[in-house]
Design an enzyme around this catalytic site. Sequence first.
Site, PDB file in Angstrom:
ATOM      1  N   GLU A  45       0.805  -1.218   0.000  1.00 42.60           N
ATOM      2  CA  GLU A  45       0.000   0.000   0.000  1.00 42.60           C
ATOM      3  C   GLU A  45       0.840   1.270   0.000  1.00 42.60           C
ATOM      4  OE1 GLU A  45      -1.887  -1.317   3.508  1.00 42.60           O
ATOM      5  OE2 GLU A  45      -0.758   0.057   4.781  1.00 42.60           O
ATOM      6  N   CYS A  47       3.251   8.571   0.719  1.00 43.19           N
ATOM      7  CA  CYS A  47       4.018   7.692   1.613  1.00 43.19           C
ATOM      8  C   CYS A  47       4.121   6.336   0.906  1.00 43.19           C
ATOM      9  CB  CYS A  47       3.273   7.572   2.940  1.00 43.19           C
ATOM     10  SG  CYS A  47       4.002   6.372   4.046  1.00 43.19           S
ATOM     11  N   CYS A  75       7.800  -7.006   6.416  1.00 45.10           N
ATOM     12  CA  CYS A  75       8.966  -6.365   7.024  1.00 45.10           C
ATOM     13  C   CYS A  75       9.557  -7.315   8.050  1.00 45.10           C
ATOM     14  CB  CYS A  75       8.554  -5.057   7.702  1.00 45.10           C
ATOM     15  SG  CYS A  75       9.953  -4.158   8.397  1.00 45.10           S
ATOM     16  N   CYS A 116       8.634  -4.720  14.644  1.00 47.73           N
ATOM     17  CA  CYS A 116       8.276  -3.763  15.701  1.00 47.73           C
ATOM     18  C   CYS A 116       6.926  -4.209  16.275  1.00 47.73           C
ATOM     19  CB  CYS A 116       8.174  -2.345  15.147  1.00 47.73           C
ATOM     20  SG  CYS A 116       9.698  -1.793  14.373  1.00 47.73           S
ATOM     21  N   CYS A 159       3.485  -2.621  15.263  1.00 43.80           N
ATOM     22  CA  CYS A 159       3.236  -2.422  13.834  1.00 43.80           C
ATOM     23  C   CYS A 159       2.591  -3.637  13.195  1.00 43.80           C
ATOM     24  CB  CYS A 159       4.559  -2.101  13.144  1.00 43.80           C
ATOM     25  SG  CYS A 159       4.427  -2.112  11.357  1.00 43.80           S
ATOM     26  N   CYS A 207       0.041   1.412   9.403  1.00 48.90           N
ATOM     27  CA  CYS A 207       0.971   0.814   8.450  1.00 48.90           C
ATOM     28  C   CYS A 207       0.690  -0.667   8.137  1.00 48.90           C
ATOM     29  CB  CYS A 207       2.333   1.058   9.077  1.00 48.90           C
ATOM     30  SG  CYS A 207       3.718   0.161   8.627  1.00 48.90           S
TER      31      CYS A 207
END
Length: 335
Positions: free
Chosen positions: A80, A93, A100, A104, A107, A325
């Site tokens: 996205e 963005c 990922c 984290c 997230c 995110c």
Amino acid sequence: MFHLEEIKKVLQAEQKFRLRQALKAIYQQGIESWDELSVFSKDLREKLKKDISLEIKAKSYETSDKKTIKVVFDFGKNIEAVLMCHQGRNTVCVSTQIGCSMACDFCYSGKFGLERNLSEDEIILQVLYFNRLLKKENSRVSNVVFMGMGEPFANYNNVLGAIKILNDKELFNIGARHISVSTSGLVPGIKKLAKEKLQINLSVSLHASSDEVRDKIMPINKTYNIDTLLEATRNYIKQTRRRVMIEYVMLAGINDSPKDANELTKLLKEKLGDLFFVNIIKYNSTGEYESSPKNKIEVFKRILIDEGIDVVERYRFGKDIKAACGQLAKEENKK
Ligand code: SF4
């Protein structure tokens, strides 16, 4: 989706300037069909049409105030990007990876691990898509932030390649000072970027003032702790003379007390000097963590400001389209 390599292949028998003409037409003029490339012969346009589609497969979601558009791109798996129109700026963005590996804890993207890096083209296509949308309103993308899904420095070469195309005066022509890269604290990337002699902006996601808290919410801290990260950031500032943005997401009961604010102030002043500012981020809750209440955020900010630290507060764009995110892309992947 089209790739630069495919265009190069089709045009390899042509004179060199043809490739540049094609790229200018796609990136600068935003053509969506080869028919619009009138400087090419009909035969060449037909050849390109047969081999390469200029379509970008994506689904858009708009907020009710129409200031934010979130787009899910189909790159085999969904990723996205978000367009935020605010104070005369059109900021996109972009994502740099599918998933990922930084994990984290707060997230959504970090929950599912890394699937793969995005190519230079796939990063660029995200900006191109929004340029095509904005072209209809006689406008264009003015700023790009590398803050979407993924850790940009874990995909360093493709991110740098994309930045060069975005910055190219004959292509996207987005000024280096209007491009920002945000890292979760991958120290080798910060060191490498310092040597690139680019005028882009660096953001460092700190989100805690002690290793104890940062270890819990950002596993990368176990490899590069706060001391190591801020040392690399200080050297970056020294080498580039560029002001760095320190990002701090406000998580209720985790990092948002007045004590945290005082410790953060002391830490940043001691380690970074004065070429930095702090971006206080309101958290978009994903379930496990809650956003700090407004009054706590105000107290936190006041402590920093009273100590002479420049503070900005990022707007909470697009809450009704799941702007946390990675959230929307994952939901689309499930369908
Ligand atoms: S916050 Fe950024 S670096 Fe951390 S897991 Fe999410 S996408 Fe990765």
